[in-house]
Design an enzyme around this catalytic site. Sequence first.
Site: not given
Length: 343
Positions: A48, A116, A179
Amino acid sequence: MSNDKGYVEPGQDFQRDTNYIEDRITADGSSGWPVEVGRYRLVVARACPWANRATIVRRLLGLEHAFSMGICGPTHDERSWTFDLDPDGRDPVLGHERLQEAFLARDPQYPRGITVPAMVDVPTRAVVTNDFAQMTLDFSTQWTAHHRAGAPELYPEHLRAEMDEVMQRVFTEVNNGVYRCGFAGSQRAYDRAYTRLFTALDWLAERLADRRFLMGDTITEADVRLFTTLARFDAVYHGHFKCNRQKLSEMPVLWAYARDLFQTPGFGDTIDFPQVKRHYYVVHRDVNPTQVVPQGPDTANWLTPHGREELGGSPFGDGTPPGPVADGEEVPAEHGAGGSVSV
């Protein structure tokens, strides 16, 4: 869920869910969560980019002794990240199998994404915060009593106004911009996202053409935030998210800048390329239904000379680089630059 959490209305742009637990761990304890050595555990996933910020800042500041770190595996289901890298599938400190358990310990009806990085209170095994943007700034400003000797000043007060503007643009246009391309709900939405992303990358290349780092001669939090996206660009975003005007390795200024950081202790030694690829290509089934993970690209080029020393400055200024990676937190050699591309 990961920090990829968000939604796409048919034909529309990707909208990121930024509703996090905003509690803070503070030096004076006024938040209800006082800075206390050994009390908290940082939970991350190598894959991530948002968690990667926290691993880098913790290492640069030398906070390994102040709070421990748990590492989730690269994939997760709709419930949450799991501790499948640990021998018995449980985090050895928290005892959790899933990060979700820490969120439910805080609120049994917790309704939002399980993300996270997360700071977890070890005594109660409950999450304190998953506000990734504030978390790393607090590592710099609230945990100063526990920074290592020679630690860099990653959020210098005299630069904060300009830094905040730069970091906001990096977040909206680059960190989130990839994204926006990858999860675009229509051709029109993708075209807009693509233009915005590469406009921002061109702006960053211009800014970095005559300065070694984003804020000048030394590294700051702004560089950490940009680096984690650049490190994943060719391996994931170029193909998987259709950010394909150029590879990072075809953008001379940004590529040299990224290699400069990668070769700086605290940056490249946190990157696990196979885990990065496995996360994106396996978890994003809507983008990659087959879950086939590509073998490439070759990562040996991350270790080639970058030539950025000619601009002057140095990553740590008057400070020093961090020491060796803490025992048990090393990225396997074959997973870093120049290692195996297998997943």
